[in-house]
Design a protein around this motif. Structure first.
Motif, PDB file in Angstrom:
ATOM      1  N   THR A 121       9.505   2.287   5.060  1.00  0.00           N
ATOM      2  CA  THR A 121      10.496   3.369   5.144  1.00  0.00           C
ATOM      3  C   THR A 121      11.922   2.837   4.998  1.00  0.00           C
ATOM      4  O   THR A 121      12.775   3.099   5.853  1.00  0.00           O
ATOM      5  CB  THR A 121      10.354   4.116   6.476  1.00  0.00           C
ATOM      6  N   PRO A 122      12.218   2.092   3.942  1.00  0.00           N
ATOM      7  CA  PRO A 122      13.610   1.664   3.759  1.00  0.00           C
ATOM      8  C   PRO A 122      14.494   2.869   3.474  1.00  0.00           C
ATOM      9  O   PRO A 122      14.051   3.879   2.901  1.00  0.00           O
ATOM     10  CB  PRO A 122      13.530   0.731   2.552  1.00  0.00           C
ATOM     11  N   LEU A 123      15.745   2.780   3.863  1.00  0.00           N
ATOM     12  CA  LEU A 123      16.671   3.887   3.689  1.00  0.00           C
ATOM     13  C   LEU A 123      17.224   3.894   2.262  1.00  0.00           C
ATOM     14  O   LEU A 123      17.755   2.898   1.785  1.00  0.00           O
ATOM     15  CB  LEU A 123      17.827   3.772   4.688  1.00  0.00           C
ATOM     16  N   ILE A 124      17.055   5.026   1.573  1.00  0.00           N
ATOM     17  CA  ILE A 124      17.593   5.200   0.229  1.00  0.00           C
ATOM     18  C   ILE A 124      18.788   6.142   0.323  1.00  0.00           C
ATOM     19  O   ILE A 124      18.687   7.231   0.899  1.00  0.00           O
ATOM     20  CB  ILE A 124      16.549   5.813  -0.732  1.00  0.00           C
ATOM     21  N   PRO A 178       6.052  10.274  -7.735  1.00  0.00           N
ATOM     22  CA  PRO A 178       6.651   9.642  -6.555  1.00  0.00           C
ATOM     23  C   PRO A 178       7.218   8.265  -6.880  1.00  0.00           C
ATOM     24  O   PRO A 178       6.659   7.517  -7.688  1.00  0.00           O
ATOM     25  CB  PRO A 178       5.477   9.542  -5.573  1.00  0.00           C
ATOM     26  N   MET A 179       8.332   7.933  -6.242  1.00  0.00           N
ATOM     27  CA  MET A 179       9.014   6.661  -6.486  1.00  0.00           C
ATOM     28  C   MET A 179       9.243   5.904  -5.185  1.00  0.00           C
ATOM     29  O   MET A 179      10.384   5.652  -4.784  1.00  0.00           O
ATOM     30  CB  MET A 179      10.349   6.898  -7.194  1.00  0.00           C
ATOM     31  N   PRO A 180       8.170   5.510  -4.498  1.00  0.00           N
ATOM     32  CA  PRO A 180       8.358   4.689  -3.305  1.00  0.00           C
ATOM     33  C   PRO A 180       8.863   3.302  -3.688  1.00  0.00           C
ATOM     34  O   PRO A 180       8.722   2.874  -4.831  1.00  0.00           O
ATOM     35  CB  PRO A 180       6.950   4.625  -2.704  1.00  0.00           C
ATOM     36  N   VAL A 181       9.440   2.630  -2.732  1.00  0.00           N
ATOM     37  CA  VAL A 181       9.827   1.229  -2.949  1.00  0.00           C
ATOM     38  C   VAL A 181       8.556   0.400  -3.034  1.00  0.00           C
ATOM     39  O   VAL A 181       7.677   0.495  -2.178  1.00  0.00           O
ATOM     40  CB  VAL A 181      10.735   0.742  -1.803  1.00  0.00           C
ATOM     41  N   ARG A 182       8.452  -0.413  -4.095  1.00  0.00           N
ATOM     42  CA  ARG A 182       7.247  -1.219  -4.312  1.00  0.00           C
ATOM     43  C   ARG A 182       7.582  -2.711  -4.303  1.00  0.00           C
ATOM     44  O   ARG A 182       8.663  -3.133  -4.719  1.00  0.00           O
ATOM     45  CB  ARG A 182       6.567  -0.857  -5.636  1.00  0.00           C
ATOM     46  N   ASN A 192      18.720  -0.862   3.473  1.00  0.00           N
ATOM     47  CA  ASN A 192      18.337  -1.681   4.637  1.00  0.00           C
ATOM     48  C   ASN A 192      16.907  -2.193   4.522  1.00  0.00           C
ATOM     49  O   ASN A 192      16.080  -1.972   5.419  1.00  0.00           O
ATOM     50  CB  ASN A 192      18.500  -0.862   5.928  1.00  0.00           C
ATOM     51  N   LEU A 193      16.578  -2.908   3.478  1.00  0.00           N
ATOM     52  CA  LEU A 193      15.232  -3.449   3.325  1.00  0.00           C
ATOM     53  C   LEU A 193      15.008  -4.580   4.335  1.00  0.00           C
ATOM     54  O   LEU A 193      15.825  -5.493   4.457  1.00  0.00           O
ATOM     55  CB  LEU A 193      15.049  -3.989   1.903  1.00  0.00           C
ATOM     56  N   SER A 194      13.909  -4.510   5.055  1.00  0.00           N
ATOM     57  CA  SER A 194      13.635  -5.497   6.102  1.00  0.00           C
ATOM     58  C   SER A 194      13.470  -6.894   5.519  1.00  0.00           C
ATOM     59  O   SER A 194      12.767  -7.091   4.519  1.00  0.00           O
ATOM     60  CB  SER A 194      12.357  -5.113   6.858  1.00  0.00           C
ATOM     61  N   ALA A 195      14.114  -7.886   6.153  1.00  0.00           N
ATOM     62  CA  ALA A 195      14.042  -9.275   5.686  1.00  0.00           C
ATOM     63  C   ALA A 195      14.441 -10.191   6.830  1.00  0.00           C
ATOM     64  O   ALA A 195      14.758  -9.753   7.939  1.00  0.00           O
ATOM     65  CB  ALA A 195      14.958  -9.477   4.478  1.00  0.00           C
ATOM     66  N   ASN A 215       0.834  -1.209   0.000  1.00  0.00           N
ATOM     67  CA  ASN A 215       0.000   0.000   0.000  1.00  0.00           C
ATOM     68  C   ASN A 215       0.869   1.259   0.000  1.00  0.00           C
ATOM     69  O   ASN A 215       0.523   2.278   0.597  1.00  0.00           O
ATOM     70  CB  ASN A 215      -0.911  -0.002   1.239  1.00  0.00           C
ATOM     71  N   ASN A 216       2.009   1.170  -0.668  1.00  0.00           N
ATOM     72  CA  ASN A 216       2.973   2.273  -0.646  1.00  0.00           C
ATOM     73  C   ASN A 216       2.721   3.323  -1.722  1.00  0.00           C
ATOM     74  O   ASN A 216       3.520   4.246  -1.885  1.00  0.00           O
ATOM     75  CB  ASN A 216       4.398   1.725  -0.833  1.00  0.00           C
ATOM     76  N   LYS A 217       1.625   3.193  -2.456  1.00  0.00           N
ATOM     77  CA  LYS A 217       1.352   4.120  -3.549  1.00  0.00           C
ATOM     78  C   LYS A 217       1.234   5.549  -3.045  1.00  0.00           C
ATOM     79  O   LYS A 217       0.610   5.829  -2.033  1.00  0.00           O
ATOM     80  CB  LYS A 217       0.054   3.720  -4.262  1.00  0.00           C
ATOM     81  N   LYS A 218       1.830   6.478  -3.806  1.00  0.00           N
ATOM     82  CA  LYS A 218       1.704   7.898  -3.546  1.00  0.00           C
ATOM     83  C   LYS A 218       1.226   8.577  -4.820  1.00  0.00           C
ATOM     84  O   LYS A 218       1.614   8.188  -5.914  1.00  0.00           O
ATOM     85  CB  LYS A 218       3.044   8.489  -3.094  1.00  0.00           C
ATOM     86  N   GLU A 219       0.370   9.564  -4.679  1.00  0.00           N
ATOM     87  CA  GLU A 219      -0.262  10.190  -5.840  1.00  0.00           C
ATOM     88  C   GLU A 219       0.711  11.114  -6.571  1.00  0.00           C
ATOM     89  O   GLU A 219       1.440  11.876  -5.952  1.00  0.00           O
ATOM     90  CB  GLU A 219      -1.498  10.986  -5.397  1.00  0.00           C
TER      91      GLU A 219
END
Length: 822
Positions: free
Chosen positions: A607-610, A557-561, A625-628, A516-520
């Protein structure tokens, strides 16, 4: 600038698309040389192209130039060696010439121009007086070559065009000739091309007594290319013969000749199974296919033949719905280098030839110009930024031919290839990327690819200068300055809103977001936001009276998807891929601790760190740092983050493991990454094939047969005829009662061993013979476990070794080992 209604300007074929039957106005792209790049992302690649890639490519296509030089000497009666038996090495040289010509069109270079002129003289000398150009047949070296089958060139000219590459080679020459003529105005290469084309027309469609007993050959070539090239030749010369020839070659495919056989001789391999208008699916060799589809679009547009478009739409739908990797890669299957069954999209075994991704860009850009639909540019963009750019390293001197989506550390770019189509295709595509960015009708402007750049667009009521400023594909904002020559000029500015801004990464049914990371996205004009902007066919349209200095800001917007493939793609069931903007991300072993296949992504990180990379990855957005979670060899799962980088940037810091599609639960990792049995401390083998894993022998998977390819295995292939070992080290002294081995045998490179035996260790002792039970012996049987017992009740050891002697011309492999302990 004036346009003829039959001319088109295309990214790789400077062309304008006319009307289909006069029904609608198609787009006129702005030629790459009319766009000034002011960015870092593409401008740096152009610099590398000129300073590194093209010089390297000229150096490494010298073998093709030498064949042409020898052919010229042969025709002049000068004593020399005859040409090699290569079917296509000259085509690589021609592609480099084309790429070099595009650089000249952007910036004249006397030294480069002189080099091309010298090469043109050599090509001219190698052309026979009637126009035939093919070193092996001219010099007679074909006698030492394979004549028939998939690698054949026939025993005389044009006797085996299904695989000889005679027409493919000259097709690339035509493209180089047109590019050089457009860049310099010189006709030296163009004269060679026209002489060749007129010769081919006579031989194939009229009849020439010196070829095929005077009967027209009337057969489409096995490798499409001449069709595209003839269209370019037509545009450059206005000679309608060349367009007529292109149409004839398209029309007769699957009509006058249909091969029989399998593999490269199958009817589908070169799309010769049915006439092109009846084709509905993408089949066969993927590069040939995309060249054909691009040619169909060109021919249909220029001849106003609307009967080709329905087939193209069906084929495009089949590709994006069933046969395209998330990277835009096409042709998943080795062997035929092409399309496999629908939804067969493997990861580690994916083929995805770089040339096929180039063809994917060609095809989709043409479809966009025909249909004014942004979905085609969405596919072109994904293929370009991911698969195409992965084809060359960041330094511009090493290349991928094959582009897998997973590597166990065995994949590295090469400095060159025996079949060098991919690096030379990159040499001719990259200079023209700016030709993908802008297009127009008489009253509308379309911006379809974003980067800092400037161009002038000739609308009917006056020119309009467009300036972009952005660090796309990493920046989310695109700043446009609109400067019409006449104030209050009315026109529509159409900006592409990519598919990846919505609910999926790329058009088609294969992939969708699960987060649900979509941003308009948003758009503003002179600082005022547009309320409820609407998107039609992938574009937001701003229709107004424009004045000099108007500012438009498009925010994407370019959120991580997080992406899933549909369940029909079995390779990616319960797997997730990460994307950001138009980029697919992957993980490399060099950035992550442990084995990549042991990571699983079971939660969505909002909120991964870019951050920006450093050194070789400078200016590239890294997910740090993508959670895994990580499942170690002992079966213990712990939280561990993953570092990821854009797929195109992998394999630039040495050879490393890599992965795109990650397991999303622990259970899948346990199935694919064997866990060490509790009693064992470690397992090691004398040698393990790059795609195999010695831990697989203790995974607990019960084989269906000795040729079970559905479960992991260990093999020592390609080591043949030697002795191999697998050692098992126990955590503590362990009583061993029996050992059972289930052999792997593919009846080819890996077969049952000649013999085998066991040894053991206690402490630091030497390896000792295993005490075999008195009635047991070392059986070598297929499709079952081969069981031996230890003699005595108190056989306690620290380590166990399996010794296996391979047959002379094969290797050895094991599916499962069962060790019974007390």
């Amino acid at each position: 600038m004036k346009y003829n209604c039959f001319f088109a300007i295309l990214c790789c074929a400077i062309t304008l698309f006319p009307l289909y039957g006069g029904e609608k106005e198609h787009l006129v792209p702005i030629s790459f040389d009319q766009v000034s790049l002011t960015d870092h992302f593409w401008s740096n690649r152009m610099r590398i192209q000129k300073e590194v890639l093209v010089p390297v490519a000229f150096e490494r296509t010298e073998v093709g130039l030498e064949d042409l030089r020898r052919t010229g000497n042969y025709l002049k009666g000068i004593q020399d060696e005859i040409a090699s038996t290569s079917r296509f090495n000259t085509s690589d040289l021609y592609k480099v010439l084309e790429g070099a010509a595009y650089l000249l069109k952007m910036e004249r270079d006397v030294n480069l121009e002189n080099q091309i002129d010298a090469i043109a003289k050599i090509i001219s000398d190698a052309q026979e007086i009637d126009g035939y150009l093919y070193p092996a047949h001219t010099t007679g070296s074909y006698k030492d070559a394979e004549l028939w089958g998939g690698a054949g060139m026939g025993d005389k000219p044009y006797s085996w065009v299904v695989h000889s590459h005679e027409l493919y080679n000259v097709g690339h020459l035509y493209e180089a000739a047109v590019a050089y003529y457009q860049a310099t105005g010189k006709k030296n290469l163009l004269a060679i091309a026209e002489k060749s084309a007129q010769h081919i027309n006579k031989v194939f469609f009229e009849g020439d007594k010196n070829y095929n007993e005077g009967v027209p050959v009337n057969q489409a070539p096995g490798h499409q290319e001449i069709e595209l090239a003839l269209v370019k030749l037509y545009r450059a010369t206005n000679n309608p013969l060349y367009l007529t020839m292109a149409k004839r070659f398209v029309d007769i495919r699957g009509v006058t000749y249909t091969p029989t056989g399998d593999g490269v001789m199958s009817p589908e391999y070169a799309q010769q199974h049915v006439p092109v208008r009846e084709q509905k699916e993408a089949v066969g060799h993927s590069v040939r296919a995309t060249y054909l589809y691009s040619a169909m679009a060109d021919v249909g547009a220029l001849t106003e033949d609307s009967t080709l478009l329905p087939a193209l739409k069906k084929i495009w739908g089949d590709i994006v719905n069933t046969r395209m990797h998330i990277t835009g890669g096409l042709g998943a299957i080795h062997g035929i280098e092409g399309f496999g069954p629908q939804y067969e999209l493997p990861n580690k075994e994916a083929y995805n030839e770089t040339c096929a991704a180039v063809g994917n860009v060609f095809f989709n850009h043409r479809m966009f110009l025909l249909e004014k639909d942004g979905k085609y540019m969405d596919v072109a963009e994904v293929a370009l930024f991911n698969n195409v750019l992965a084809g060359v390293n960041l330094e511009g001197n090493k290349f991928f031919y094959v582009n897998p989506l997973e590597s166990v550390g065995n994949v590295d770019r090469s400095h060159w290839f025996g079949t060098a189509c991919c690096p030379t295709n990159l040499a001719r595509l990259i200079p023209q990327v700016s030709g993908l960015m802008y297009s127009h009708t008489e009253k509308d402007i379309y911006v379809s690819l974003y980067t800092s750049s400037q161009t002038n667009i000739p609308l009917k009521k006056g020119d309009v200068q467009i300036t972009q400023k952005t660090n796309y594909p990493f920046d989310e904002s695109i700043y446009l300055s609109v400067n019409p020559k006449k104030n209050n000029q009315k026109f529509s500015l159409n900006l592409r809103i990519p598919t990846w801004t919505e609910n999926q990464f790329v058009p088609g049914e294969l992939y969708h977001y699960i987060d649900n990371n979509k941003k308009e996205w948003s758009i503003s004009i002179n600082g005022e936001f547009v309320d409820n902007p609407t998107v039609e066919k992938g574009f937001v349209s701003i229709h107004r009276k424009w004045k000099e200095g108007d500012k438009v800001v498009l925010h994407l917007p370019m959120p991580v998807r997080y992406n899933h493939a549909i369940k029909k793609v079995e390779a990616n069931i319960n797997r997730v891929a990460i994307t950001k903007g138009p980029l697919v991300y992957c993980a490399e072993g060099v950035d992550n601790e442990g084995e990549l296949r042991r990571y699983y992504i079971d939660e969505i990180d909002k909120t991964p760190l870019i951050k920006k990379g450093d050194n070789m990855l400078e200016n590239i957005d890294i997910i740090s740092n993508l959670s895994a979670h990580y499942l170690d060899e002992n079966g213990e799962a712990t939280f561990r983050s993953i570092a990821m980088l854009p797929y195109y940037a992998w394999n630039n810091r040495g050879v490393s493991t890599m992965n795109v599609w990650f397991a999303e639960n622990e259970e899948l990792v346990r199935l694919t990454a064997p866990i060490m049995p509790l009693a064992l401390k470690s397992i090691r083998a004398s040698y393990t094939h790059e795609y195999d894993d010695v831990l697989a022998v203790v995974s607990g998977n019960y084989p269906k047969s000795s040729f079970d390819t559905t479960i992991p295995r260990w093999t020592a292939y390609p080591k043949l005829g030697g002795t191999e070992t697998v050692d098992f080290m126990f955590k503590e002294q362990t009583p061993v009662k029996s050992v059972a081995i289930y052999w792997y045998d593919d009846n080819g490179g890996v077969q049952l061993p000649v013999s085998w035996n066991l040894e053991y260790k206690i402490g630091d002792s030497e390896w000792l013979d295993f005490p075999l039970y008195t009635t047991d012996y070392y059986t070598i049987l297929k499709d079952q476990f081969n069981l031996v017992h230890s003699a005595g009740e108190d056989f306690v050891i620290d380590a166990l070794r399996i010794n296996m002697k391979s047959k002379q011309n094969s290797s050895v492999g094991v599916l499962q080992v069962q060790i019974e302990v007390d």
